[in-house]
Design an enzyme around this catalytic site. Structure first.
Site, short mmCIF file in Angstrom:
data_model
loop_
_atom_site.label_atom_id
_atom_site.label_comp_id
_atom_site.label_asym_id
_atom_site.label_seq_id
_atom_site.Cartn_x
_atom_site.Cartn_y
_atom_site.Cartn_z
N ARG A 1 0.80 -1.11 -0.07
CA ARG A 1 0.07 -0.06 0.12
C ARG A 1 0.89 1.29 0.14
O ARG A 1 0.61 2.21 -0.79
CB ARG A 1 -1.09 0.04 1.17
CG ARG A 1 -1.57 1.25 1.45
CD ARG A 1 -2.72 1.40 2.35
NE ARG A 1 -2.84 0.37 3.49
CZ ARG A 1 -1.97 0.67 4.39
NH1 ARG A 1 -1.03 1.85 4.67
NH2 ARG A 1 -1.97 -0.05 5.45
N TYR B 1 -16.65 17.14 -14.93
CA TYR B 1 -17.22 16.06 -15.37
C TYR B 1 -18.22 15.62 -14.05
O TYR B 1 -17.88 16.13 -12.88
CB TYR B 1 -15.89 15.02 -15.08
CG TYR B 1 -16.12 13.50 -14.91
CD1 TYR B 1 -16.91 12.97 -15.92
CD2 TYR B 1 -15.57 13.00 -13.79
CE1 TYR B 1 -17.04 11.64 -15.63
CE2 TYR B 1 -16.03 11.65 -13.52
CZ TYR B 1 -16.74 10.92 -14.33
OH TYR B 1 -17.09 9.39 -14.47
N ASP C 1 -7.30 19.17 -14.11
CA ASP C 1 -7.76 17.88 -14.60
C ASP C 1 -7.50 17.71 -16.09
O ASP C 1 -8.03 18.32 -16.96
CB ASP C 1 -9.13 17.64 -14.44
CG ASP C 1 -9.60 16.12 -14.83
OD1 ASP C 1 -8.82 15.63 -15.58
OD2 ASP C 1 -10.71 15.73 -14.31
N LYS D 1 -8.21 6.73 -19.12
CA LYS D 1 -8.52 7.37 -20.63
C LYS D 1 -7.35 7.34 -21.39
O LYS D 1 -6.88 6.30 -21.73
CB LYS D 1 -9.15 8.67 -20.33
CG LYS D 1 -10.32 9.05 -19.58
CD LYS D 1 -11.38 8.00 -19.90
CE LYS D 1 -12.78 8.00 -18.86
NZ LYS D 1 -12.62 8.50 -17.53
C1 LIG Z 1 -12.33 14.54 -17.14
C2 LIG Z 1 -12.49 13.57 -16.11
N1 LIG Z 1 -11.85 13.36 -14.73
C3 LIG Z 1 -12.09 12.28 -14.07
C4 LIG Z 1 -12.76 11.32 -14.22
C5 LIG Z 1 -12.91 10.15 -13.44
O1 LIG Z 1 -11.95 9.05 -13.45
P1 LIG Z 1 -12.19 7.52 -13.39
O2 LIG Z 1 -13.50 7.14 -14.15
O3 LIG Z 1 -11.03 6.80 -13.48
O4 LIG Z 1 -12.48 7.55 -11.81
C6 LIG Z 1 -13.42 11.15 -15.56
C7 LIG Z 1 -14.03 9.95 -15.83
O5 LIG Z 1 -14.65 9.75 -16.94
C8 LIG Z 1 -13.22 12.19 -16.44
O6 LIG Z 1 -13.73 12.09 -17.94
#
Ligand SMILES: Cc1ncc(COP(=O)(O)O)c(C=O)c1O
Length: 388
Positions: free
Chosen positions: A57, A110, A183, A208
């Site tokens: 961890r 998001y 992000d 992604k």
């Molecule tokens: C721009 C963005 N940030 C964060 C996330 C969250 O990531 P995760 O689905 O890997 O938890 C997503 C998921 O679609 C996203 O599109």
């Protein structure tokens, strides 16, 4: 390998992607990091840890290789890998905010990020104000002097590809004594490196483009400030939402080809944009690479190219949008984005159904494409057929 090449200059992006996180194994010469499927490590006498490894961890060598690689790609000092993008986000918020504090978030964040702030962090005493991140005055107005510790930016956003000016927002955050978090999921470190533009923390859903093959869920944080890094490291270990060894290995494998994949995603997206712009069934194409896109000038300054996500509206309304999604064959009807395969979705009924009826509602005739790296002519033929 260090980030500098043997001639002393900084190694290029693709060289870092392939070499920065790992030197061939001294025992076997393995050129790819093994998957260290171990929870614990033998100590040479009490406290005699080898390379600092004690318990997985806290740290695991496969995860370390991923963390070093993503830090090198974002031009940061330290990287941290998590079980998902949201696990990374939650850990960051716990590390850098306190109850009674306040953050400014995008008014088109998001959905999962919005839910995290609204339904998880707010009940624990962290207030938030949504603001239009493409409007600097709106962001300044949303700041609560003395209380706001963080401005959260996504650029480009999902699904309308709104662009926020990273450099200007970093200055606004720092003037207010706050940090700018970006992000960078949609752009990936290949197209945009927010830390070099003044941001304090980069967040990724590595699910992604970083992973890139739709076969692993993961998240990452990257920072330059070592004091912030220590706080994140403490919370990463204390909360424990870490990336497992196998997931780290998959993500690392994806990162090695990020540069070539992103070039192809962008090439194909540009072909798709050109095709859609000339199609009579399409009423609007949304892509930051188009001059008429309101964020085009800022995107041109801060992004290398404009990415693989294309949104468009159809002249025939919601039913036609649903029909197009249903008829596509090479484009797979699915949520998520950033993988090698092309995906199509109807945000209003799928990824953004939860914001229907709110000010975040997206147009019902909107379709979002995650343009993959297949043969471009096949993608255009598929869209042509689907548009009827
Ligand atoms: C721009 C963005 N940030 C964060 C996330 C969250 O990531 P995760 O689905 O890997 O938890 C997503 C998921 O679609 C996203 O599109």
């Amino acid at each position: 390998m260090s980030e500098a090449s043997e001639h002393g200059q900084k190694a290029g992006f693709d060289t870092r992607a392939i070499h920065a996180g790992y030197d061939p194994d001294p025992t076997t010469g393995a050129v790819i990091p093994p998957i260290y499927a171990t929870s614990t490590y033998k100590q040479d006498g009490v406290g005699g840890m080898r390379g600092g490894y004690e318990y997985s961890r806290s740290a695991n060598p496969t995860r370390t290789a991923l963390e070093k690689t993503i830090a090198a790609l974002e031009d940061g000092e330290r990287g941290f890998a998590f079980a998902s993008g949201l696990a990374a986000e939650h850990t960051l918020v716990q590390a850098l905010t306190a109850p009674g504090g306040h953050v400014v978030i995008p008014d088109d964040a998001y959905g999962g990020t919005y839910r995290l702030f609204a339904k998880v962090e707010q009940p624990h005493g962290l207030a938030h104000t949504p603001a239009d991140m493409s409007d600097l005055d709106a962001v300044r107005a949303a700041i609560r002097p003395g209380e706001t510790s963080m401005i959260w930016l996504e650029t480009p956003t999902n699904p309308l590809l709104t662009i926020g000016d990273i450099e200007a927002l970093a200055a606004i955050a720092h003037d207010a004594g706050a940090r700018l978090v970006v992000d960078n999921t949609f752009a990936s470190p290949y197209l945009q490196q927010p830390l070099t533009l003044g941001a304090d923390v980069v967040v990724h859903s590595t699910t992604k483009y970083c992973g890139g093959h739709s076969d692993v869920v993961g998240g990452a944080l990257v920072v330059r400030d070592l004091e912030v890094a220590e706080r994140i490291a403490f919370h990463q270990n204390s909360i424990g939402a870490v990336a497992g060894a196998f997931d780290s290995w998959l993500t690392l494998r994806g990162l090695k080809t990020l540069g070539v994949r992103m070039e192809r995603h962008c090439d194909n997206a540009e072909r798709v944009v050109e095709f859609l712009a000339g199609h009579r069934a399409v009423s609007q194409v949304v892509y930051p690479g188009l001059e008429e896109h309101p964020g085009h000038a800022v995107a041109s300054r801060q992004m290398k190219r404009y990415g693989g996500i294309v949104s468009f509206r159809v002249a025939g309304g919601e039913q036609q949008a649903l029909d197009v999604c249903a008829r596509a064959e090479v484009f797979t009807l699915a949520e998520s984005l950033g993988g090698i395969e092309s995906l199509i979705e109807h945000p209003g009924r799928m990824t953004h159904a939860s914001v229907a009826g709110t000010e975040l509602e997206v147009p019902a005739d909107l379709i979002r494409l995650s343009v993959g790296i297949e043969t471009a002519d096949d993608l255009l033929a598929d869209l042509d057929r689907a548009l009827g």
